[in-house]
Design a protein around this motif. Structure first.
Motif, PDB file in Angstrom:
ATOM      1  N   LEU A 405       0.824  -1.201   0.000  1.00  0.00           N
ATOM      2  CA  LEU A 405       0.000   0.000   0.000  1.00  0.00           C
ATOM      3  C   LEU A 405       0.869   1.266   0.000  1.00  0.00           C
ATOM      4  N   GLY A 406       0.631   2.128  -1.002  1.00  0.00           N
ATOM      5  CA  GLY A 406       1.332   3.403  -1.081  1.00  0.00           C
ATOM      6  C   GLY A 406       2.741   3.329  -1.631  1.00  0.00           C
ATOM      7  N   THR A 407       3.179   2.162  -2.082  1.00  0.00           N
ATOM      8  CA  THR A 407       4.556   2.014  -2.568  1.00  0.00           C
ATOM      9  C   THR A 407       4.707   2.377  -4.045  1.00  0.00           C
ATOM     10  N   GLY A 408       3.603   2.385  -4.774  1.00  0.00           N
ATOM     11  CA  GLY A 408       3.698   2.650  -6.205  1.00  0.00           C
ATOM     12  C   GLY A 408       4.078   1.439  -7.027  1.00  0.00           C
ATOM     13  N   GLU A 409       4.270   0.293  -6.372  1.00  0.00           N
ATOM     14  CA  GLU A 409       4.572  -0.942  -7.102  1.00  0.00           C
ATOM     15  C   GLU A 409       3.324  -1.406  -7.849  1.00  0.00           C
ATOM     16  N   ILE A 410       3.529  -2.285  -8.804  1.00  0.00           N
ATOM     17  CA  ILE A 410       2.408  -2.760  -9.615  1.00  0.00           C
ATOM     18  C   ILE A 410       1.345  -3.455  -8.767  1.00  0.00           C
ATOM     19  N   GLU A 411       1.766  -4.013  -7.606  1.00  0.00           N
ATOM     20  CA  GLU A 411       0.818  -4.700  -6.719  1.00  0.00           C
ATOM     21  C   GLU A 411       0.058  -3.749  -5.794  1.00  0.00           C
ATOM     22  N   ASP A 412       0.414  -2.465  -5.802  1.00  0.00           N
ATOM     23  CA  ASP A 412      -0.203  -1.489  -4.903  1.00  0.00           C
ATOM     24  C   ASP A 412      -1.696  -1.342  -5.225  1.00  0.00           C
ATOM     25  N   GLY A 413      -2.543  -1.836  -4.316  1.00  0.00           N
ATOM     26  CA  GLY A 413      -3.978  -1.717  -4.475  1.00  0.00           C
ATOM     27  C   GLY A 413      -4.595  -2.679  -5.457  1.00  0.00           C
ATOM     28  N   THR A 414      -3.840  -3.594  -5.992  1.00  0.00           N
ATOM     29  CA  THR A 414      -4.377  -4.506  -7.011  1.00  0.00           C
ATOM     30  C   THR A 414      -4.333  -5.969  -6.590  1.00  0.00           C
ATOM     31  N   ILE A 415      -3.852  -6.250  -5.388  1.00  0.00           N
ATOM     32  CA  ILE A 415      -3.693  -7.637  -4.949  1.00  0.00           C
ATOM     33  C   ILE A 415      -5.057  -8.312  -4.780  1.00  0.00           C
ATOM     34  N   GLU A 416      -5.185  -9.491  -5.373  1.00  0.00           N
ATOM     35  CA  GLU A 416      -6.401 -10.281  -5.236  1.00  0.00           C
ATOM     36  C   GLU A 416      -6.028 -11.706  -4.846  1.00  0.00           C
ATOM     37  N   LEU A 417      -7.033 -12.497  -4.515  1.00  0.00           N
ATOM     38  CA  LEU A 417      -6.795 -13.869  -4.063  1.00  0.00           C
ATOM     39  C   LEU A 417      -6.038 -14.681  -5.112  1.00  0.00           C
ATOM     40  N   GLU A 418      -6.372 -14.501  -6.366  1.00  0.00           N
ATOM     41  CA  GLU A 418      -5.710 -15.275  -7.418  1.00  0.00           C
ATOM     42  C   GLU A 418      -4.204 -15.020  -7.440  1.00  0.00           C
ATOM     43  N   ASP A 419      -3.816 -13.773  -7.163  1.00  0.00           N
ATOM     44  CA  ASP A 419      -2.389 -13.451  -7.111  1.00  0.00           C
ATOM     45  C   ASP A 419      -1.698 -14.208  -5.972  1.00  0.00           C
ATOM     46  N   ILE A 420      -2.335 -14.239  -4.831  1.00  0.00           N
ATOM     47  CA  ILE A 420      -1.759 -14.915  -3.669  1.00  0.00           C
ATOM     48  C   ILE A 420      -1.709 -16.423  -3.887  1.00  0.00           C
ATOM     49  N   ILE A 421      -2.748 -16.958  -4.538  1.00  0.00           N
ATOM     50  CA  ILE A 421      -2.754 -18.386  -4.850  1.00  0.00           C
ATOM     51  C   ILE A 421      -1.540 -18.747  -5.697  1.00  0.00           C
ATOM     52  N   CYS A 422      -1.234 -17.889  -6.668  1.00  0.00           N
ATOM     53  CA  CYS A 422      -0.067 -18.135  -7.536  1.00  0.00           C
ATOM     54  C   CYS A 422       1.228 -18.130  -6.730  1.00  0.00           C
ATOM     55  N   VAL A 423       1.361 -17.164  -5.826  1.00  0.00           N
ATOM     56  CA  VAL A 423       2.590 -17.076  -5.019  1.00  0.00           C
ATOM     57  C   VAL A 423       2.698 -18.280  -4.086  1.00  0.00           C
ATOM     58  N   LEU A 424       1.611 -18.626  -3.414  1.00  0.00           N
ATOM     59  CA  LEU A 424       1.614 -19.775  -2.509  1.00  0.00           C
ATOM     60  C   LEU A 424       1.947 -21.060  -3.271  1.00  0.00           C
ATOM     61  N   SER A 425       1.382 -21.211  -4.464  1.00  0.00           N
ATOM     62  CA  SER A 425       1.666 -22.401  -5.271  1.00  0.00           C
ATOM     63  C   SER A 425       3.148 -22.472  -5.626  1.00  0.00           C
ATOM     64  N   SER A 426       3.724 -21.316  -5.952  1.00  0.00           N
ATOM     65  CA  SER A 426       5.151 -21.277  -6.275  1.00  0.00           C
ATOM     66  C   SER A 426       6.003 -21.634  -5.066  1.00  0.00           C
ATOM     67  N   LEU A 427       5.647 -21.112  -3.904  1.00  0.00           N
ATOM     68  CA  LEU A 427       6.386 -21.424  -2.673  1.00  0.00           C
ATOM     69  C   LEU A 427       6.296 -22.911  -2.343  1.00  0.00           C
ATOM     70  N   ILE A 428       5.132 -23.495  -2.539  1.00  0.00           N
ATOM     71  CA  ILE A 428       4.974 -24.937  -2.314  1.00  0.00           C
ATOM     72  C   ILE A 428       5.815 -25.721  -3.304  1.00  0.00           C
ATOM     73  N   ASP A 429       5.803 -25.270  -4.562  1.00  0.00           N
ATOM     74  CA  ASP A 429       6.564 -25.945  -5.616  1.00  0.00           C
ATOM     75  C   ASP A 429       8.058 -25.922  -5.326  1.00  0.00           C
ATOM     76  N   HIS A 430       8.547 -24.833  -4.741  1.00  0.00           N
ATOM     77  CA  HIS A 430       9.970 -24.709  -4.409  1.00  0.00           C
ATOM     78  C   HIS A 430      10.325 -25.386  -3.079  1.00  0.00           C
TER      79      HIS A 430
END
Length: 475
Positions: A405-430
């Protein structure tokens, strides 16, 4: 022929036939910095060029055995030809610099012919040339660097900078091939007490080659050279035990450093850590060794972060490495924007040290892991009665939203569940999270533990996924 030239020829031949390594090294004028160079150059320019040809020199070597006379005459002749035409670096034109490089390269090639000679049992006859071979390699690198810097010819031209550097690399690689010759156990036991063995300079030559490869980004050659050193027969540890007093500890340290650095570039983190740790342990602990320790530490910090080990702030301050401080804070706190911002702001500094890419590509996923671990820990601390074997995915969405929040990054204010699912899946995969992700139930199921963090193994216990570079063969 000039008396000085005749005296020089006789002197070099006597140094050679008596196996006088020190006299041979100190008597050989390779550049105009040598005290003999000026008088000898004046003498050789006063005689016809054919008077210092190999055939003319050979006639003065009546006391030298026929088995070595021709090669020795060619070497001395090449040395005199180099002295005859050599000029000061500061006055050289592009063509003169190239010709000077070719003449010195010829001296080195003729020296290699002598260096490679063996007897009927395969034992090298002229191991006493070790100091001279190392000196030639270092001098040739300096001369070739100057010649290459002046060349503006196309890459495929024989006088281009790339061709000059290739020729330099190849003649030093020839010395390396001679030096790393394997020995049988019986031969080693028979000859390891000798004053000189060609294998004694394998680390000096490899350090020179490692630097050449690094400057030209020849990573495959560096990896192959590293494997060569690690497969010496007898093993290098046995060689150090028997002849360690001959090989300076700084040379060994540098060899370990280069091997750790190439493993880091090839994303072999645990091997990189192994060699960099060895280099750190060998590095001189006095003030003179500070710079060498700092170079090792820069790479060691990078690889340690990727396996879950962080340096202390005191260590960073001691070695003037404060560029890492924001990264350490971001790593611990899971502050992904700070991690990205620090790498971006110090991009040039990290890139010059060959660690930016691995921190950028391999580091961020660990920051996500630490963010989610911190989130899960806070979740259980808020309500200890919650089940320890599962958690809702919304907690990760919420934590990520606040982080960006407030960082100006592409994820600022746009994070949704699908994004987190992708990250969690990647962490599990690694292997950085051990659990099962249920999208329909929107929860993470994991092994129950008392603190509720059973799905997060120690980073140091996670085996990184192997990466194969393009063109790299499978083993």
């Amino acid at each position: 022929m000039s008396s000085l030239v005749s005296t020089f020829i006789t002197h070099i031949a006597q140094c050679f036939t008596t196996s006088s390594a020190d006299n041979l090294l100190t008597s050989l004028p390779l550049t105009d910095a040598h005290p003999f160079f000026g008088p000898l150059r004046q003498a050789v320019t006063s005689v016809p060029e054919n008077a210092i040809s190999a055939s003319s020199v050979s006639q003065q070597l009546g006391f030298v055995g026929n088995d070595v006379k021709d090669n020795l005459a060619a070497f001395i002749s090449a040395t005199l030809m180099n002295v005859r035409s050599r000029k000061s670096f500061t006055t050289l034109s592009t063509e003169e610099a190239y010709e000077g490089f070719i003449r010195l390269s010829t001296v080195y090639s003729e020296a290699n012919k002598l260096y490679t000679m063996t007897n009927e049992d395969g034992r090298h006859l002229h191991a006493f040339m070790n100091p001279m071979i190392v000196s030639l390699a270092k001098t040739l690198v300096e001369v070739s660097h100057h010649a290459a810097s002046l060349s503006t010819l196309p890459l495929r031209n024989s006088k281009s900078a790339r061709s000059i550097r290739d020729a330099t690399r190849q003649v030093i690689e020839r010395s390396m091939q001679i030096s790393n010759a394997n020995m049988t156990e019986s031969d080693w036991n028979a000859y390891s007490n000798q004053q000189y063995m060609v294998g004694d300079i394998v680390w000096d030559l490899s350090d020179i080659l490692f630097r050449i490869y690094a400057e030209r980004k020849l990573h495959s050659q560096s990896a192959e050279l590293s494997r060569t050193l690690e497969s010496l027969t007898p093993h290098e540890n046995k060689r150090f035990a028997a002849r360690g007093q001959i090989v300076p500890s700084t040379t060994i340290c540098q060899s370990y450093y280069w091997r750790g650095k190439i493993r880091l570039i090839l994303l072999e983190f645990r091997q990189a850590k192994y060699w960099l740790d060895k280099a750190w342990n060998f590095a001189p602990k006095d003030q003179q060794g500070w710079k060498q320790r700092r170079s090792i530490l820069i790479r060691l910090i990078a690889v340690n972060m990727l396996v879950g080990q962080l340096p202390s702030e005191a260590t960073l301050r001691e070695y003037d490495l404060l560029e890492f401080l924001p990264l350490i804070y971001a790593y611990k706190s899971g502050n992904i924007p700070l991690w990205r911002r620090t790498l971006d702001q110090n991009r040039d500094w990290f890139r010059r040290r060959s660690i930016w890419l691995i921190l950028y590509e391999r580091g961020e996923i660990l920051i996500w892991r630490n963010l989610f671990r911190k989130t899960l820990k806070t979740y259980h601390q808020m309500d200890p009665s919650l089940p320890k074997n599962k958690c809702p995915t919304w907690i990760f969405v919420s934590a990520t939203y606040r982080t960006f929040l407030g960082t100006g990054e592409i994820e600022d204010g746009t994070i949704e569940l699908e994004d987190i699912i992708c990250v969690l899946s990647s962490l599990i995969d690694h292997g950085l999270i051990r659990g099962f992700l249920s999208y329909s139930q929107r929860q993470l199921t994991m092994k129950p533990t008392q603190d509720g963090l059973g799905c997060f193994p120690r980073i140091s216990d996670v085996e990184p996924r192997k990466t194969q570079l393009a063109g790299q063969s499978r083993e």
